[in-house]
Write an enzyme that holds these catalytic residues in place. Structure first.
Site, PDB file in Angstrom:
ATOM      1  N   HIS A 198       0.728  -1.065  -0.348  1.00 44.41           N
ATOM      2  CA  HIS A 198      -0.187  -0.120   0.326  1.00 44.41           C
ATOM      3  C   HIS A 198       0.747   1.358   0.164  1.00 44.41           C
ATOM      4  O   HIS A 198       0.208   1.873  -0.551  1.00 44.41           O
ATOM      5  CB  HIS A 198      -0.839  -0.287   1.391  1.00 44.41           C
ATOM      6  CG  HIS A 198      -1.678  -1.397   1.150  1.00 44.41           C
ATOM      7  ND1 HIS A 198      -1.970  -2.598   1.572  1.00 44.41           N
ATOM      8  CD2 HIS A 198      -2.891  -0.880  -0.334  1.00 44.41           C
ATOM      9  CE1 HIS A 198      -3.240  -2.672   1.137  1.00 44.41           C
ATOM     10  NE2 HIS A 198      -3.612  -2.223  -0.132  1.00 44.41           N
ATOM     11  N   ARG A 305     -10.719   3.978  -2.057  1.00 49.01           N
ATOM     12  CA  ARG A 305      -9.560   2.904  -0.882  1.00 49.01           C
ATOM     13  C   ARG A 305     -10.213   3.708   0.426  1.00 49.01           C
ATOM     14  O   ARG A 305      -9.640   4.983   0.292  1.00 49.01           O
ATOM     15  CB  ARG A 305      -8.739   2.787  -1.148  1.00 49.01           C
ATOM     16  CG  ARG A 305      -8.388   1.852  -2.030  1.00 49.01           C
ATOM     17  CD  ARG A 305      -6.735   1.302  -2.415  1.00 49.01           C
ATOM     18  NE  ARG A 305      -6.332   0.647  -3.387  1.00 49.01           N
ATOM     19  CZ  ARG A 305      -5.581   0.443  -4.099  1.00 49.01           C
ATOM     20  NH1 ARG A 305      -5.149   1.616  -4.711  1.00 49.01           N
ATOM     21  NH2 ARG A 305      -5.406  -0.976  -4.522  1.00 49.01           N
ATOM     22  N   ARG A 341     -15.673   1.655  -1.652  1.00 42.90           N
ATOM     23  CA  ARG A 341     -15.187   0.284  -1.091  1.00 42.90           C
ATOM     24  C   ARG A 341     -15.466   1.037   0.332  1.00 42.90           C
ATOM     25  O   ARG A 341     -14.681   1.507   1.031  1.00 42.90           O
ATOM     26  CB  ARG A 341     -13.423  -0.378  -1.493  1.00 42.90           C
ATOM     27  CG  ARG A 341     -13.577  -1.361  -1.121  1.00 42.90           C
ATOM     28  CD  ARG A 341     -12.293  -2.171  -1.170  1.00 42.90           C
ATOM     29  NE  ARG A 341     -10.779  -1.249  -0.898  1.00 42.90           N
ATOM     30  CZ  ARG A 341      -9.609  -1.942  -1.064  1.00 42.90           C
ATOM     31  NH1 ARG A 341      -9.146  -3.143  -2.014  1.00 42.90           N
ATOM     32  NH2 ARG A 341      -9.074  -0.568  -0.469  1.00 42.90           N
ATOM     33  N   GLU A 440     -10.710 -10.987  -4.558  1.00 44.88           N
ATOM     34  CA  GLU A 440      -9.500 -11.425  -4.155  1.00 44.88           C
ATOM     35  C   GLU A 440      -8.788 -12.334  -3.499  1.00 44.88           C
ATOM     36  O   GLU A 440      -8.003 -12.541  -3.092  1.00 44.88           O
ATOM     37  CB  GLU A 440      -8.763 -10.073  -3.614  1.00 44.88           C
ATOM     38  CG  GLU A 440     -10.041  -9.829  -2.601  1.00 44.88           C
ATOM     39  CD  GLU A 440      -9.917  -7.898  -2.387  1.00 44.88           C
ATOM     40  OE1 GLU A 440      -8.573  -6.983  -2.461  1.00 44.88           O
ATOM     41  OE2 GLU A 440     -10.268  -7.195  -0.953  1.00 44.88           O
ATOM     42  N   ASN A 463      -4.280  -7.477  -6.470  1.00 46.31           N
ATOM     43  CA  ASN A 463      -3.213  -7.293  -6.127  1.00 46.31           C
ATOM     44  C   ASN A 463      -2.986  -9.119  -4.842  1.00 46.31           C
ATOM     45  O   ASN A 463      -1.820  -8.437  -4.277  1.00 46.31           O
ATOM     46  CB  ASN A 463      -2.295  -6.282  -5.092  1.00 46.31           C
ATOM     47  CG  ASN A 463      -3.002  -5.232  -6.038  1.00 46.31           C
ATOM     48  OD1 ASN A 463      -2.706  -5.471  -7.479  1.00 46.31           O
ATOM     49  ND2 ASN A 463      -2.881  -3.785  -5.813  1.00 46.31           N
ATOM     50  N   ASP A 464      -4.719  -8.723  -4.077  1.00 45.43           N
ATOM     51  CA  ASP A 464      -4.511  -9.537  -3.082  1.00 45.43           C
ATOM     52  C   ASP A 464      -4.833 -11.348  -3.619  1.00 45.43           C
ATOM     53  O   ASP A 464      -4.541 -12.094  -3.628  1.00 45.43           O
ATOM     54  CB  ASP A 464      -5.320  -9.699  -2.365  1.00 45.43           C
ATOM     55  CG  ASP A 464      -5.006  -8.443  -1.042  1.00 45.43           C
ATOM     56  OD1 ASP A 464      -3.985  -8.950  -0.620  1.00 45.43           O
ATOM     57  OD2 ASP A 464      -5.653  -7.599  -1.196  1.00 45.43           O
ATOM     58  N   ARG A 474       2.951 -10.537  -0.450  1.00 44.90           N
ATOM     59  CA  ARG A 474       2.843  -8.787  -1.746  1.00 44.90           C
ATOM     60  C   ARG A 474       3.119  -7.205  -1.272  1.00 44.90           C
ATOM     61  O   ARG A 474       4.205  -6.941  -1.711  1.00 44.90           O
ATOM     62  CB  ARG A 474       1.548  -8.260  -2.049  1.00 44.90           C
ATOM     63  CG  ARG A 474       0.703  -7.503  -0.195  1.00 44.90           C
ATOM     64  CD  ARG A 474      -1.117  -7.267  -1.064  1.00 44.90           C
ATOM     65  NE  ARG A 474      -1.208  -6.033  -1.617  1.00 44.90           N
ATOM     66  CZ  ARG A 474      -2.638  -5.288  -1.554  1.00 44.90           C
ATOM     67  NH1 ARG A 474      -3.213  -5.895  -1.536  1.00 44.90           N
ATOM     68  NH2 ARG A 474      -2.453  -4.014  -1.847  1.00 44.90           N
ATOM     69  N   CYS A 511      -8.812  -3.308 -10.419  1.00 47.88           N
ATOM     70  CA  CYS A 511      -8.937  -2.522 -10.145  1.00 47.88           C
ATOM     71  C   CYS A 511      -7.534  -2.817  -9.159  1.00 47.88           C
ATOM     72  O   CYS A 511      -6.699  -2.041  -9.096  1.00 47.88           O
ATOM     73  CB  CYS A 511     -10.067  -2.259  -9.203  1.00 47.88           C
ATOM     74  SG  CYS A 511     -10.472  -3.947  -7.676  1.00 47.88           S
TER      75      CYS A 511
HETATM   76  C1  PEP Z   1      -5.783  -6.043  -4.626  1.00 48.52           C
HETATM   77  O1  PEP Z   1      -6.279  -6.709  -3.570  1.00 48.52           O
HETATM   78  O2  PEP Z   1      -5.728  -5.730  -6.220  1.00 48.52           O
HETATM   79  C2  PEP Z   1      -6.547  -4.408  -4.311  1.00 48.52           C
HETATM   80  C3  PEP Z   1      -7.273  -3.378  -5.150  1.00 48.52           C
HETATM   81  O3  PEP Z   1      -7.226  -3.639  -2.951  1.00 48.52           O
HETATM   82  P1  PEP Z   1      -5.622  -3.378  -2.710  1.00 48.52           P
HETATM   83  O4  PEP Z   1      -4.589  -3.034  -2.839  1.00 48.52           O
HETATM   84  O5  PEP Z   1      -6.531  -2.070  -1.601  1.00 48.52           O
HETATM   85  O6  PEP Z   1      -5.543  -4.375  -1.231  1.00 48.52           O
HETATM   86 MG    MG Z   2      -6.721  -6.113  -2.028  1.00 46.51          MG
END
Ligand code: PEP
Ligand code: MG
Length: 590
Positions: A198, A305, A341, A440, A463-464, A474, A511
């Site tokens: 993040h 977010r 979200r 995710e 990402n997750d 990650r 996303c």
């Molecule tokens: C993700 O996990 O891809 C996502 C968009 O949420 P975040 O990066 O905020 O965990």
């Molecule tokens: Mg995520």
């Protein structure tokens, strides 16, 4: 500048936010850095004790404040846990022990406090009594807070840098990144971190070039060294040669020219050469980014977010404050959609106003929807705020980290309770508000057909999804090479979710960072993804790729990828396609 004549050193890290910057280095200390031990003279002891006493007073006041807030938001039962914290911060035996050791060892208070606290908490955690072992956790929590207050002067440095510089830091939590002085911080480089942490997301949001995961940059760079940062390629040059500076001045000019040309796409549709439309929306973390959404040619917000409203402050945002933020987002984009979200706290996003996190495996812990469902008062405050914003009919709501159907059902029940509460007070909202879930977690992807009847859309949080499918943290640079968006398992999960969503008449957005990686866009388009949500600054690059692509070649690429036998092969297919159609965008990816 440091003034020493040094040879150029080149470090390769992970480029997480593109852009080229050259400036003097500024080594800064962040909350997560190690505690430094410093000898003090006999004369300095009273001052050191005074610092400690001041930090205790500040900590006491903060705990009282948080207790009051928690009591209002979550009820007295949750607030009572802070009684135990107050007992620790007021415990004279503990305090005198710290002062005695400080006088004896003649060192600064931080390492002494840490050692005494460890001694007390270790002792308590070994006692076979659940009440006492919980007190060990209280001691650790309170100690962290006192250390934070002691560090106050140093921490401020990162938020109030007054000279242009490249920040060099061991690690940077997302809240520090969010509050850094953007006009002075020309770039930042860190020892730890990876591309979808993040902190990296925040750097892209703020458009600050950044390279993370450099392992030892803080040991290599000295304050005042000239540092050149190539945020796309993940390169950091310490004391660059004149030749290197010249080469990069030229590259910076070329990049500027490409971006200028891409800006001309702002009002053009994101449509492939054979007429297939792929809407591009924006990911935002802060309201400051709203202007950039339209300016960079994205239409609407695919991911807001909201947890960033809760970071970098000691108090929880009220229902009114949240509603005001969501309404500004909705108004600024109307009639384009705004997907809000719900709170995704936990893991690496830890608001200091929420005291419930103390987990061994935070990414597998009480994160996001799990936290919200176990704190229904706090969750309902946010749901009511989103509903109030939904009078602007472009607002949609989305739940993060769903892993089973029950969570969607429970969240929807709470949402309906909130609707009834607002209706009984005559507060308007949109009862037809569209509801979506993030996909995710692999379990959610695999039961997409069970979730589909309860929602209107899916949003793939790659990402997750990659982290949880590949069992790769990650944010950990040591395993970053295993974090593979082109792994066939990921390609197949995306394919499955898209097919299920279409079967049930839903749409699927991506996303996660995959959507903002130019070379991966043809793959996502070919898999049938309906929308891409990306950081605003990346929207022109992604639109450029879509407009130079034939949907038919994207679909062919996706079919090959689905039956490929390695992530490397899929990556090569993606790279080949993009080099053919839009080589200029490779300048902006690592
Ligand atoms: C993700 O996990 O891809 C996502 C968009 O949420 P975040 O990066 O905020 O965990
Ligand atoms: Mg995520």
């Amino acid at each position: 500048m440091s003034g020493r004549s040094k040879s150029e050193i080149c470090l390769q890290g992970i480029g997480v936010s593109p852009g080229i910057a050259v400036c003097d280095a500024r080594l800064v200390v962040s909350e997560s850095d190690r505690i430094v031990t410093r000898s003090i003279s006999a004369d300095e002891i009273p001052r050191e004790i005074a610092r400690f006493e001041e930090a205790l007073i500040a900590t006491h006041a903060q705990i009282k404040h948080i207790q009051k807030q928690v009591s209002e938001m979550l009820g007295d039962e949750h607030a009572s846990i802070f009684d135990a914290h107050l007992l620790v911060v007021d415990d004279r035996t503990f305090i005198e022990d710290v002062i005695r050791t400080l006088k004896k060892d003649m060192i600064n208070v931080e390492p002494v406090l840490s050692a005494v606290s460890n001694r007390y908490s270790d002792m308590l955690s070994k006692v076979d009594d659940s009440y006492l072992s919980e007190r060990a956790a209280d001691i650790r929590d309170v100690t962290r807070r006192i250390l934070g207050n002691l560090a106050g002067e140093r921490l401020d440095r990162i938020n109030s840098i007054t000279e242009p510089c490249v920040v060099v830091v061991h690690d940077l939590p997302p809240s520090d990144t969010a509050t850094m002085n953007k006009s002075m911080v020309k770039a930042f480089v860190t020892d730890l971190g990876s591309s979808t942490s993040h902190t990296a997301i925040m750097a892209r949001a703020l458009q600050v070039p950044a390279v993370v995961g450099l392992h030892n940059v803080t040991a290599t760079v000295e304050n005042g060294d000239v540092v050149l940062v190539d945020g796309a390629k993940g390169l950091v040059f310490v004391c660059p040669t004149e030749k290197r500076l010249k080469e990069y001045r030229q590259r910076a000019l070329e990049q500027e020219q490409i971006l200028l040309e891409l800006d001309a796409l702002r009002d053009k549709p994101p449509e492939t050469l054979d007429g297939y439309l792929v809407p591009i929306t924006a990911n935002i973390e802060l309201l400051d980014e709203l202007d950039a959404v339209d300016a960079r040619g994205a239409k609407g917000i695919g991911l807001y977010r909201t947890e960033f409203l809760f970071l970098g402050r000691d108090t929880l945002p009220s229902e009114e404050e949240q509603a005001a933020a969501y309404i500004s987002a909705a108004k600024s984009q109307y009639p384009a959609p705004v997907v809000i979200r719900t709170l995704d706290v936990g893991a690496d996003k830890l608001p200091s106003s929420i005291e419930c996190f103390n987990e061994l495996n935070p990414f597998l812990g009480e994160r996001a929807i799990r936290f919200c469902l176990s704190h229904p008062q706090l969750f309902k405050t946010q749901l009511r705020a989103i509903l109030r914003a939904s009078v602007h009919e472009n607002v949609r709501i989305m739940y993060p980290m769903i892993c089973c159907l029950k969570e969607v059902v429970q969240a929807n029940e709470l949402l309906h309770e909130c609707m009834d509460e607002l209706a009984s007070k005559g507060i308007p909202f949109n009862r037809e508000l569209e509801i979506g879930t993030m996909i995710e977690v692999p379990s959610a992807a695999l039961i997409a057909d069970l979730i589909a009847p309860h929602v209107s859309f899916f949003s793939l949080g790659t990402n997750d999804l990659i982290q949880y499918t590949m069992a790769v943290d990650r944010g950990n640079e040591n395993v970053a090479h295993l974090y593979q968006p082109t792994h066939v398992a990921i390609v197949r999960l995306i394919d499955h979710v898209v097919k299920v969503s279409h079967k049930y008449g839903l749409w699927t957005c991506v996303c996660g960072q995959m959507a903002a990686s130019p070379e991966l866009v043809p793959l996502l388009v070919g898999l049938g993804v309906d929308e891409l949500s990306v950081t605003p600054s990346q929207a022109p690059v992604i639109k450029d790729v879509i407009r130079k692509l034939h949907y038919s070649s994207a679909a062919k690429l996706a079919q090959e990828a689905l039956f490929s036998d390695s992530a490397e092969h899929v990556k090569m297919l993606c790279r080949d396609l993009i080099s053919n159609i839009a080589p200029e965008v490779l300048e902006f990816s690592s």
